[in-house]
Scaffold this active site. Structure first.
Site, PDB file in Angstrom:
ATOM      1  N   LYS A 197       0.866  -1.177   0.000  1.00 55.21           N
ATOM      2  CA  LYS A 197       0.000   0.000   0.000  1.00 55.21           C
ATOM      3  C   LYS A 197       0.904   1.228   0.000  1.00 55.21           C
ATOM      4  O   LYS A 197       1.705   1.418   0.919  1.00 55.21           O
ATOM      5  CB  LYS A 197      -0.904  -0.005   1.227  1.00 55.21           C
ATOM      6  CG  LYS A 197      -1.770   1.243   1.314  1.00 55.21           C
ATOM      7  CD  LYS A 197      -2.795   1.136   2.420  1.00 55.21           C
ATOM      8  CE  LYS A 197      -3.610   2.414   2.514  1.00 55.21           C
ATOM      9  NZ  LYS A 197      -4.608   2.364   3.578  1.00 55.21           N
ATOM     10  N   LYS A 250      -2.143  -1.537  -3.788  1.00 55.04           N
ATOM     11  CA  LYS A 250      -2.997  -0.346  -3.733  1.00 55.04           C
ATOM     12  C   LYS A 250      -2.166   0.914  -3.829  1.00 55.04           C
ATOM     13  O   LYS A 250      -1.181   1.008  -3.096  1.00 55.04           O
ATOM     14  CB  LYS A 250      -3.745  -0.375  -2.404  1.00 55.04           C
ATOM     15  CG  LYS A 250      -4.653   0.801  -2.173  1.00 55.04           C
ATOM     16  CD  LYS A 250      -5.291   0.673  -0.826  1.00 55.04           C
ATOM     17  CE  LYS A 250      -6.078   1.928  -0.546  1.00 55.04           C
ATOM     18  NZ  LYS A 250      -6.575   1.973   0.787  1.00 55.04           N
TER      19      LYS A 250
HETATM   20  C1  PBG Z   1      -7.240   3.765   5.519  1.00 51.22           C
HETATM   21  C2  PBG Z   1      -7.670   3.471   4.117  1.00 51.22           C
HETATM   22  C3  PBG Z   1      -7.521   4.356   3.042  1.00 51.22           C
HETATM   23  C4  PBG Z   1      -8.106   3.756   1.933  1.00 51.22           C
HETATM   24  C5  PBG Z   1      -8.588   2.503   2.344  1.00 51.22           C
HETATM   25  N1  PBG Z   1      -8.300   2.340   3.710  1.00 51.22           N
HETATM   26  C6  PBG Z   1      -6.953   5.732   3.010  1.00 51.22           C
HETATM   27  C7  PBG Z   1      -5.652   5.993   3.596  1.00 51.22           C
HETATM   28  O1  PBG Z   1      -4.794   5.118   3.722  1.00 51.22           O
HETATM   29  O2  PBG Z   1      -5.469   7.136   3.960  1.00 51.22           O
HETATM   30  C8  PBG Z   1      -8.177   4.388   0.582  1.00 51.22           C
HETATM   31  C9  PBG Z   1      -9.172   3.875  -0.376  1.00 51.22           C
HETATM   32  C10 PBG Z   1      -9.438   4.750  -1.549  1.00 51.22           C
HETATM   33  O3  PBG Z   1      -8.816   5.814  -1.758  1.00 51.22           O
HETATM   34  O4  PBG Z   1     -10.329   4.382  -2.316  1.00 51.22           O
HETATM   35  N2  PBG Z   1      -6.935   2.780   6.359  1.00 51.22           N
END
Ligand code: PBG
Length: 328
Positions: A197, A250
């Site tokens: 991520k 991601k």
């Molecule tokens: C936070 C989380 C995020 C997303 C999913 N879980 C945002 C972040 O890490 O700040 C992002 C998903 C998206 O942008 O569609 N735990």
């Protein structure tokens, strides 16, 4: 006229031949639909930066799930948006069985036992600091966070979650969550780890939707540097060794090389999260008449599959399901 024994255009000469030699496709069962849950009743509020995507109160969410199931979208991931009074430093509310999130998981499983329900494990929706981990003196403390996340995961499993989705990027959390689930009798609860991520600008609309932006700093001490590729292999190795069932990358579209690397090097299924900003870009350009939104959606989803993802988490899930029905 020249003699060309190989003319690749022969395989493109008709729709029938093109589809005959088509290498990649996606089906509705490959897709996971992310949904946003808010407090209150009879609420369905569109997210302005994500046209067509709403924040639902529980009653309206159940209605929406009905529509999804009718379309064949059977796997959902749920994200909560809590008011500030429910937030604290320890994300206590994340373990409240009668709280918004866990009670909703329970109700979904009661109404739709066949739906596959994935959760989000991270502190940010419940934390007053807006970070995925526990904060002390401006720092995110890894091991304290992992203990909290393991308790959160067990509470979600108790509420009926089928797949636990740690999105926090703390070190060692998959192993600790796996052990905690097993110790509590949830050896059948799966883990889809947010393996690679990245600290991405493409999460903007999601953070608006949940009002979950960090209250100070950024997430670069735990989410990965977008410049790095090798590091994803290390994260994937760790997650596999610690017991992850599915590895996730991601965002998706700027990270197709990472999806490809993981799918080639690991025997686990790879998922990709086609995130909020990626959805918003397509929608914004389409609304301006600059691109054909439906064609762009299909191209995005195909490219993610082509790179090697088996599973796609996408805000396009419903629209793609409608498209696939039309296409038959
Ligand atoms: C936070 C989380 C995020 C997303 C999913 N879980 C945002 C972040 O890490 O700040 C992002 C998903 C998206 O942008 O569609 N735990």
């Amino acid at each position: 006229m020249f003699e060309l024994p190989i003319r690749p255009r022969r395989n493109r000469k008709s729709e029938a031949i093109r589809s005959l030699v088509e290498e990649t496709s996606f089906k509705v069962s490959d897709l996971i639909f992310p949904m946003f849950l808010i407090e209150g009743e009879n609420k369905k509020i569109e997210i302005s930066s994500m046209p067509g995507i709403y924040r639902f109160s529980k009653d309206r969410l159940l209605e929406e799930i009905h529509t999804c199931v009718d379309l064949g979208v059977r796997t959902l991931v749920l994200f909560p948006s809590l008011s500030d009074i429910k937030k604290d430093k320890y994300a206590t509310e994340s373990q409240n069985p009668d709280g918004l999130y866990l009670s909703c998981l329970k109700d979904i499983k009661l109404s739709f036992p066949d739906v596959c329900l994935m959760t989000d494990v991270a502190m940010d929706p419940y934390s007053i600091d807006g970070h995925d981990g526990f904060v002390e003196n401006g720092e995110i403390i890894n091991d304290i966070t992992v203990d909290i996340l393991a308790k959160m995961a067990v509470a979600q499993a108790k509420a009926g979650a089928d797949i636990i989705g740690p999105s926090d990027m703390m070190d060692g959390r998959v192993g600790v969550i796996r052990k905690a689930l097993d110790a509590d009798g949830f050896s059948n609860t799966s883990i889809m780890s947010y393996t690679a991520k990245y600290a991405s600008a493409f999460y903007g609309p999601f953070r608006d939707a949940l009002d979950s932006a960090p209250r100070f700093g950024d997430k670069k001490t735990y989410q990965m540097n977008p410049a790095n590729r090798m590091e994803a292999l290390l994260e994937a190795q760790l997650d596999m060794d610690e017991g992850a069932d599915i590895l996730m990358v991601k965002p998706a579209l700027s990270y197709l090389d990472i999806i490809s690397d993981l799918s080639k090097n690991f025997p686990l299924p790879v998922a990709a999260y086609n995130v909020s900003g990626e959805y918003a870009m397509v929608k914004a350009a389409a609304a301006n008449g600059w691109i054909d939104g439906e064609k762009a959606m299909i191209e995005c989803l195909l490219s993610i599959k082509r790179a090697g993802a088996k599973v796609i988490l996408t805000y396009f899930a419903k629209e793609a399901a409608i498209f696939l029905k039309k296409d038959l």
